[in-house]
Design an enzyme around this catalytic site. Sequence first.
Site, PDB file in Angstrom:
ATOM      1  N   ASN A  12       6.640  53.866 -77.442  1.00 45.46           N
ATOM      2  CA  ASN A  12       6.582  52.781 -76.456  1.00 45.46           C
ATOM      3  C   ASN A  12       7.964  52.133 -76.443  1.00 45.46           C
ATOM      4  OD1 ASN A  12       6.111  50.487 -74.918  1.00 45.46           O
ATOM      5  ND2 ASN A  12       4.143  50.029 -75.877  1.00 45.46           N
ATOM      6  N   ARG A  95       4.893  56.003 -73.229  1.00 46.27           N
ATOM      7  CA  ARG A  95       4.531  54.992 -72.237  1.00 46.27           C
ATOM      8  C   ARG A  95       5.678  54.932 -71.228  1.00 46.27           C
ATOM      9  NH1 ARG A  95       5.833  48.824 -72.346  1.00 46.27           N
ATOM     10  NH2 ARG A  95       4.806  48.156 -70.432  1.00 46.27           N
ATOM     11  N   HIS A 183       1.311  47.063 -66.684  1.00 43.88           N
ATOM     12  CA  HIS A 183       0.478  46.865 -67.876  1.00 43.88           C
ATOM     13  C   HIS A 183      -0.813  47.689 -67.797  1.00 43.88           C
ATOM     14  CE1 HIS A 183       2.731  42.826 -68.136  1.00 43.88           C
ATOM     15  NE2 HIS A 183       3.217  43.633 -69.064  1.00 43.88           N
ATOM     16  N   ARG A 245      11.504  35.929 -67.931  1.00 45.26           N
ATOM     17  CA  ARG A 245      11.473  36.306 -66.517  1.00 45.26           C
ATOM     18  C   ARG A 245      10.814  35.216 -65.678  1.00 45.26           C
ATOM     19  NH1 ARG A 245       8.738  42.071 -67.282  1.00 45.26           N
ATOM     20  NH2 ARG A 245       8.930  41.719 -69.528  1.00 45.26           N
ATOM     21  N   GLU A 389      -2.526  49.895 -76.393  1.00 45.85           N
ATOM     22  CA  GLU A 389      -1.850  50.760 -75.436  1.00 45.85           C
ATOM     23  C   GLU A 389      -1.494  52.116 -76.036  1.00 45.85           C
ATOM     24  OE1 GLU A 389       0.862  47.880 -72.766  1.00 45.85           O
ATOM     25  OE2 GLU A 389       0.939  47.462 -74.922  1.00 45.85           O
TER      26      GLU A 389
END
Length: 402
Positions: A12, A95, A183, A245, A389
Amino acid sequence: MTAPTSFILVLNCGSSSIKFALFELGADGRLPRRPAWNGKVQGIGGPSPDIGARDLPVMPVALDPAQPYHDALELIRQHTQRWLGGRPLRAVAHRVVHGGSKYFEPVLVDAGVLADLRSYIPLAPLHQPFALEAVDSLLAVRPAIPQVACFDTGFHHTLPQVEQMLPLPYAAWERGLRRYGFHGLSYEYMATALAERHGREDAERARTIVAHLGSGASLCAMRGLQSVATTMGFSALDGLMMGTRTGALDPGAVIYLMEIEKLSLAQVGRTLYHESGLLGVSGLSSDPRVLLAHEDEDSERGVRVRAALALYVRRIVREIGALVAVLGGLDRLVFTAGVGEHNAVLRTRVCAALAWLGIEIDEAANAVHAARIVTPASRVDVGVEPTNEEWVAARGALRVLG
């Protein structure tokens, strides 16, 4: 004769860190949820990178300043080989943030796929290049090992067209400018976990919003355990306010920064991606835990910290309200990812602002991050569900390999 166990390595890759996890695939074909071994290299490109793993205490590492990411990947490869001790590595799952409008399911990476994925770098400049560098690096040293790309955009393939379209000239839609959603590996795991926790029939019937709150953050509205709306659309700047962000921003503000304040395109990009959000407003940190520790200060810093936290919560509440309208009501709200799973204070503030929905928080359950954090009287079920994940990516690779 019993077949030997084999392993799937999941990578990842972010811009400054790489998480890695090894999942053991037994002779029965089962893939456990918990990795057999996992760790992280962080601080890549910075002054003091380090590595840590389950059997390896965090320790500083020296990375070549000219190619720190390549060195970090080589370090992971060496530690992985050492841990495996000759046991077979069946595949590497990556990922990959963006699959564009072409890739919705995990796919075996070959030269053609790799070229396609490189073309999506402008759509995800913070993440896409680093995942592809990992693919390149492993192809060079272990070309025989299958590599599988698993896409964060894939789960949102079920979004209706009205949710995908941007209100730009129609030609933009035809060129592929649309809301993709992100996501997705986390939300795919939530769909699995919620069906297991509540029963598939109940989970599919419930109008559900999942709040993936971490350094990056988004919400996903689910009906039938499928994505029907999400807050992070065309880019990782959309939707919720995040650690560094902006989240959704009036495009006029960007035009102003460039036209009036004369910021270059590169400066604007840095501002929006790296200097805004919680860090930008507070001037202190992108980590809510740090900010909460300073919010009671009677100082200018305290004022800015309180403003940052209030804006962060307000943006989450506003976007949840919008998704409730899309769903036509709300039956279940689920918090996940780093902030969502571990920050009881912010969960309380979000839920307090949503009390009009009939949410009644159970503070004792919330304090221990329980699977259900509301009282029996609450009209909306609210819970905390750890995401996974890496397991979703390993499962995707296994599916591709048959």
